[in-house]
Motif scaffolding. Sequence first.
Motif, PDB file in Angstrom:
ATOM      1  N   LYS A   1      -9.522   7.684  -0.942  1.00  0.00           N
ATOM      2  CA  LYS A   1      -8.821   6.415  -0.732  1.00  0.00           C
ATOM      3  C   LYS A   1      -9.674   5.220  -1.153  1.00  0.00           C
ATOM      4  O   LYS A   1      -9.594   4.135  -0.570  1.00  0.00           O
ATOM      5  CB  LYS A   1      -8.358   6.248   0.724  1.00  0.00           C
ATOM      6  CG  LYS A   1      -7.515   7.408   1.233  1.00  0.00           C
ATOM      7  CD  LYS A   1      -6.290   7.644   0.361  1.00  0.00           C
ATOM      8  CE  LYS A   1      -5.464   8.825   0.855  1.00  0.00           C
ATOM      9  NZ  LYS A   1      -4.357   9.165  -0.074  1.00  0.00           N
TER      10      LYS A   1
ATOM     11  N   GLU B   1     -10.407   3.623  -7.896  1.00  0.00           N
ATOM     12  CA  GLU B   1     -11.118   4.177  -9.047  1.00  0.00           C
ATOM     13  C   GLU B   1     -10.790   3.437 -10.343  1.00  0.00           C
ATOM     14  O   GLU B   1     -11.538   3.526 -11.310  1.00  0.00           O
ATOM     15  CB  GLU B   1     -10.819   5.660  -9.207  1.00  0.00           C
ATOM     16  CG  GLU B   1      -9.374   6.012  -9.487  1.00  0.00           C
ATOM     17  CD  GLU B   1      -9.179   7.527  -9.630  1.00  0.00           C
ATOM     18  OE1 GLU B   1     -10.161   8.255  -9.409  1.00  0.00           O
ATOM     19  OE2 GLU B   1      -8.049   7.941  -9.945  1.00  0.00           O
TER      20      GLU B   1
ATOM     21  N   TYR C   1       0.828  -1.199   0.000  1.00  0.00           N
ATOM     22  CA  TYR C   1       0.000   0.000   0.000  1.00  0.00           C
ATOM     23  C   TYR C   1       0.866   1.254   0.000  1.00  0.00           C
ATOM     24  O   TYR C   1       1.867   1.336   0.708  1.00  0.00           O
ATOM     25  CB  TYR C   1      -0.902   0.008   1.234  1.00  0.00           C
ATOM     26  CG  TYR C   1      -1.792  -1.217   1.351  1.00  0.00           C
ATOM     27  CD1 TYR C   1      -3.106  -1.189   0.910  1.00  0.00           C
ATOM     28  CD2 TYR C   1      -1.298  -2.408   1.891  1.00  0.00           C
ATOM     29  CE1 TYR C   1      -3.920  -2.309   0.999  1.00  0.00           C
ATOM     30  CE2 TYR C   1      -2.109  -3.537   1.978  1.00  0.00           C
ATOM     31  CZ  TYR C   1      -3.414  -3.480   1.538  1.00  0.00           C
ATOM     32  OH  TYR C   1      -4.205  -4.599   1.629  1.00  0.00           O
ATOM     33  N   SER C   2       0.449   2.243  -0.801  1.00  0.00           N
ATOM     34  CA  SER C   2       1.081   3.549  -0.779  1.00  0.00           C
ATOM     35  C   SER C   2      -0.018   4.600  -0.711  1.00  0.00           C
ATOM     36  O   SER C   2      -1.202   4.275  -0.567  1.00  0.00           O
ATOM     37  CB  SER C   2       1.952   3.757  -2.016  1.00  0.00           C
ATOM     38  OG  SER C   2       1.168   3.722  -3.196  1.00  0.00           O
ATOM     39  N   GLU C   3       0.357   5.868  -0.828  1.00  0.00           N
ATOM     40  CA  GLU C   3      -0.610   6.944  -0.659  1.00  0.00           C
ATOM     41  C   GLU C   3      -1.733   6.891  -1.684  1.00  0.00           C
ATOM     42  O   GLU C   3      -2.909   7.088  -1.365  1.00  0.00           O
ATOM     43  CB  GLU C   3       0.108   8.291  -0.754  1.00  0.00           C
ATOM     44  CG  GLU C   3      -0.767   9.498  -0.489  1.00  0.00           C
ATOM     45  CD  GLU C   3      -1.191   9.611   0.961  1.00  0.00           C
ATOM     46  OE1 GLU C   3      -2.162  10.342   1.232  1.00  0.00           O
ATOM     47  OE2 GLU C   3      -0.565   8.953   1.829  1.00  0.00           O
ATOM     48  N   ASN C   4      -1.397   6.589  -2.926  1.00  0.00           N
ATOM     49  CA  ASN C   4      -2.384   6.665  -4.005  1.00  0.00           C
ATOM     50  C   ASN C   4      -2.609   5.358  -4.750  1.00  0.00           C
ATOM     51  O   ASN C   4      -3.379   5.323  -5.712  1.00  0.00           O
ATOM     52  CB  ASN C   4      -1.967   7.745  -5.019  1.00  0.00           C
ATOM     53  CG  ASN C   4      -1.865   9.111  -4.390  1.00  0.00           C
ATOM     54  OD1 ASN C   4      -2.769   9.545  -3.689  1.00  0.00           O
ATOM     55  ND2 ASN C   4      -0.748   9.786  -4.635  1.00  0.00           N
ATOM     56  N   GLN C   5      -1.941   4.297  -4.322  1.00  0.00           N
ATOM     57  CA  GLN C   5      -2.040   3.039  -5.045  1.00  0.00           C
ATOM     58  C   GLN C   5      -2.000   1.845  -4.100  1.00  0.00           C
ATOM     59  O   GLN C   5      -1.495   1.926  -2.978  1.00  0.00           O
ATOM     60  CB  GLN C   5      -0.895   2.892  -6.052  1.00  0.00           C
ATOM     61  CG  GLN C   5      -0.963   3.840  -7.232  1.00  0.00           C
ATOM     62  CD  GLN C   5       0.165   3.579  -8.227  1.00  0.00           C
ATOM     63  OE1 GLN C   5       1.200   3.007  -7.884  1.00  0.00           O
ATOM     64  NE2 GLN C   5      -0.037   4.001  -9.468  1.00  0.00           N
TER      65      GLN C   5
ATOM     66  N   ASN D   1      -5.560   2.103  -8.515  1.00  0.00           N
ATOM     67  CA  ASN D   1      -5.390   3.532  -8.289  1.00  0.00           C
ATOM     68  C   ASN D   1      -6.507   4.051  -7.398  1.00  0.00           C
ATOM     69  O   ASN D   1      -7.685   3.722  -7.598  1.00  0.00           O
ATOM     70  CB  ASN D   1      -5.385   4.275  -9.627  1.00  0.00           C
ATOM     71  CG  ASN D   1      -4.205   3.875 -10.490  1.00  0.00           C
ATOM     72  OD1 ASN D   1      -3.057   4.048 -10.098  1.00  0.00           O
ATOM     73  ND2 ASN D   1      -4.485   3.315 -11.664  1.00  0.00           N
ATOM     74  N   LEU D   2      -6.130   4.881  -6.396  1.00  0.00           N
ATOM     75  CA  LEU D   2      -7.078   5.386  -5.419  1.00  0.00           C
ATOM     76  C   LEU D   2      -7.480   6.828  -5.724  1.00  0.00           C
ATOM     77  O   LEU D   2      -6.665   7.607  -6.218  1.00  0.00           O
ATOM     78  CB  LEU D   2      -6.477   5.316  -4.013  1.00  0.00           C
ATOM     79  CG  LEU D   2      -5.919   3.958  -3.570  1.00  0.00           C
ATOM     80  CD1 LEU D   2      -5.353   4.059  -2.154  1.00  0.00           C
ATOM     81  CD2 LEU D   2      -6.979   2.875  -3.652  1.00  0.00           C
ATOM     82  N   ASN D   3      -8.729   7.169  -5.390  1.00  0.00           N
ATOM     83  CA  ASN D   3      -9.160   8.555  -5.529  1.00  0.00           C
ATOM     84  C   ASN D   3      -8.861   9.329  -4.241  1.00  0.00           C
ATOM     85  O   ASN D   3      -8.221   8.812  -3.326  1.00  0.00           O
ATOM     86  CB  ASN D   3     -10.645   8.620  -5.918  1.00  0.00           C
ATOM     87  CG  ASN D   3     -11.560   8.060  -4.839  1.00  0.00           C
ATOM     88  OD1 ASN D   3     -11.180   7.902  -3.675  1.00  0.00           O
ATOM     89  ND2 ASN D   3     -12.798   7.760  -5.224  1.00  0.00           N
ATOM     90  N   LYS D   4      -9.351  10.561  -4.138  1.00  0.00           N
ATOM     91  CA  LYS D   4      -9.043  11.400  -2.980  1.00  0.00           C
ATOM     92  C   LYS D   4      -9.624  10.855  -1.681  1.00  0.00           C
ATOM     93  O   LYS D   4      -9.164  11.194  -0.586  1.00  0.00           O
ATOM     94  CB  LYS D   4      -9.558  12.814  -3.211  1.00  0.00           C
ATOM     95  CG  LYS D   4     -11.044  12.928  -3.436  1.00  0.00           C
ATOM     96  CD  LYS D   4     -11.459  14.358  -3.696  1.00  0.00           C
ATOM     97  CE  LYS D   4     -12.949  14.483  -3.988  1.00  0.00           C
ATOM     98  NZ  LYS D   4     -13.800  13.984  -2.909  1.00  0.00           N
TER      99      LYS D   4
END
Length: 223
Positions: A80, A83, A58-62, A75-78
């Motif tokens: 989390k 998307e 896990y990372s901040e946006n993925q 891929n994550l949206n704002k």
Amino acid sequence: MTLIDSNDCKVIERRENETLDNGKEGKIVQHFKYDNLERISKVETITEDKTLVTTYSYSENQINVAAPGLKIVYNLNKDKLIESAVVNEVKKLQFVYNSNKQLVSAHNLTNNRKFNLEYIEGNLTKASVNETRYSFKYDEYIDFPSFGTISIEPFNEMFSENGLETAHVLYTSGFLGEKIKYAISTVIQMGSDTKLAYVHTNRKATNYIIGNNKSIELLYKCK
């Protein structure tokens, strides 16, 4: 049966038995490992002919998922929430949520199948997959075992694009929106009913049966 005496419990093993069309028994056992933030980091899936290990990072946006011959980037949206999913560098799935952070649509770009979901008071009431229609009944005395989406339509088809059920694992962790509140007791597909029956402790399912040919056992570890 595993005694569940706390709300702070997590599934560490899932056992599935299915009677196949040829009369034989199909068995799957999955072991789940968690990181220090209680997110699933590793899944070991054991069938009669192979063992498959899938890892999650896990990372901040993925969220990156890896298995032999497979690499998935979610891929994550704002908020989390996932998307999109890119499988082996090819974009294959897109997800959309409502203002309540509930998953309302998914688009499989590989076969152009579109999934739409409708909710009332936190529970999924209707769903459609292109021309196929679903509706649902609930048992309000039991919390829905979110690992159950592996075996229930339309989740099974929607999340199994890569064949490893990786999205099911991320659904249990909340990365695919707010989870269903109560246990699904009946899935109605174009007028045909599939019943689900549960054994539970403190509202948490330990065993459940789907239709006439599939049974699931969940083992928990509680703090």
